[in-house]
Design an enzyme around this catalytic site. Structure first.
Site, PDB file in Angstrom:
ATOM      1  N   ALA A  70       0.840  -1.198   0.000  1.00 17.40           N
ATOM      2  CA  ALA A  70       0.000   0.000   0.000  1.00 17.40           C
ATOM      3  C   ALA A  70       0.874   1.246   0.000  1.00 17.40           C
ATOM      4  CB  ALA A  70      -0.921   0.003   1.221  1.00 17.40           C
ATOM      5  N   ASP A  71       0.312   2.327  -0.490  1.00 19.29           N
ATOM      6  CA  ASP A  71       0.966   3.622  -0.414  1.00 19.29           C
ATOM      7  C   ASP A  71      -0.107   4.684  -0.218  1.00 19.29           C
ATOM      8  OD1 ASP A  71       3.590   5.085  -0.720  1.00 19.29           O
ATOM      9  OD2 ASP A  71       2.300   6.209  -2.086  1.00 19.29           O
ATOM     10  N   THR A  72       0.128   5.582   0.721  1.00 19.74           N
ATOM     11  CA  THR A  72      -0.824   6.646   1.025  1.00 19.74           C
ATOM     12  C   THR A  72      -0.189   7.987   0.718  1.00 19.74           C
ATOM     13  OG1 THR A  72      -1.832   5.310   2.767  1.00 19.74           O
ATOM     14  CG2 THR A  72      -2.233   7.689   2.846  1.00 19.74           C
ATOM     15  N   GLY A 107      -3.356   3.702  -2.357  1.00 19.39           N
ATOM     16  CA  GLY A 107      -3.337   2.666  -3.371  1.00 19.39           C
ATOM     17  C   GLY A 107      -2.956   1.358  -2.709  1.00 19.39           C
TER      18      GLY A 107
END
Length: 188
Positions: A70-72, A107
């Site tokens: 994940a990436d924020t 994502g």
């Protein structure tokens, strides 16, 4: 979770993501890989979050496990506010967020063998105006240097400064758990 759920690898050092997966009732182990988190300049905020999540996923060769990456990112009027480089950078970002509405995009990529699936979630966050002293208090006491946008919604900033959100609260923490749960069920 279904009894036949495959083992899960969470590719994140984020204690918040680890806590959220635990609260979801998932059994997982954490594995980390170094990944270049740069991205093409022509991507939208949602595309950036998914792109970086997919780059993280490509670093893994999963066998029977499901790998979750994940990436924020935080976006304010089209400007991406990543993790602060230092105290001055954190002050600058928090000053921008003060009294404004911004968006948080996470994502997420699921990988198992050669099967890959990515999605994202978007949440709008409204912050009240804060003083420079309040910003300094926050930085001194909550050390937000590992957080996109220089803040955590689960700490003082979220409790005192965030007036309201539209969308997933856990997305702002770094993992849209309700969407992740449904996507995992479809993925297996």
């Amino acid at each position: 979770m279904p009894a036949n759920f495959p083992p899960i690898i969470l590719a994140s050092k984020s204690p918040r993501r680890q806590e959220l997966l635990t609260l979801m009732g998932l059994n997982f182990k954490v594995e980390l890989k170094d990944v270049d988190e740069s991205y093409p300049s022509d991507l939208s905020p949602a595309e950036i979050a998914v792109y970086i999540s997919e780059q993280k996923a490509k670093a893994f060769t999963a066998n029977g496990e499901i790998v979750i990456t994940a990436d924020t990112i935080v976006a304010l009027n089209g400007e991406i506010l990543g993790k602060p480089e230092d105290r001055a950078h954190a002050q600058e970002m928090l000053k921008k967020l003060s009294g404004s509405r911004h968006e948080v995009f996470t994502g997420v990529t699921l990988v198992k063998g050669d099967k890959i699936h990515s999605f994202y979630d978007r949440t709008e966050v409204y912050c009240k105006s804060v003083t420079a002293d309040e910003i300094d208090f926050y930085i001194d006491n909550y050390k937000p240097f590992d957080k996109a946008g220089s803040y955590g919604v689960q700490d003082w900033w979220g409790i005192v400064v965030v007036e309201r959100i539209e969308g997933s609260y856990t997305n702002v923490m770094g993992l849209p758990t309700e969407k992740l749960y449904n996507e995992l069920l479809k993925f297996i």
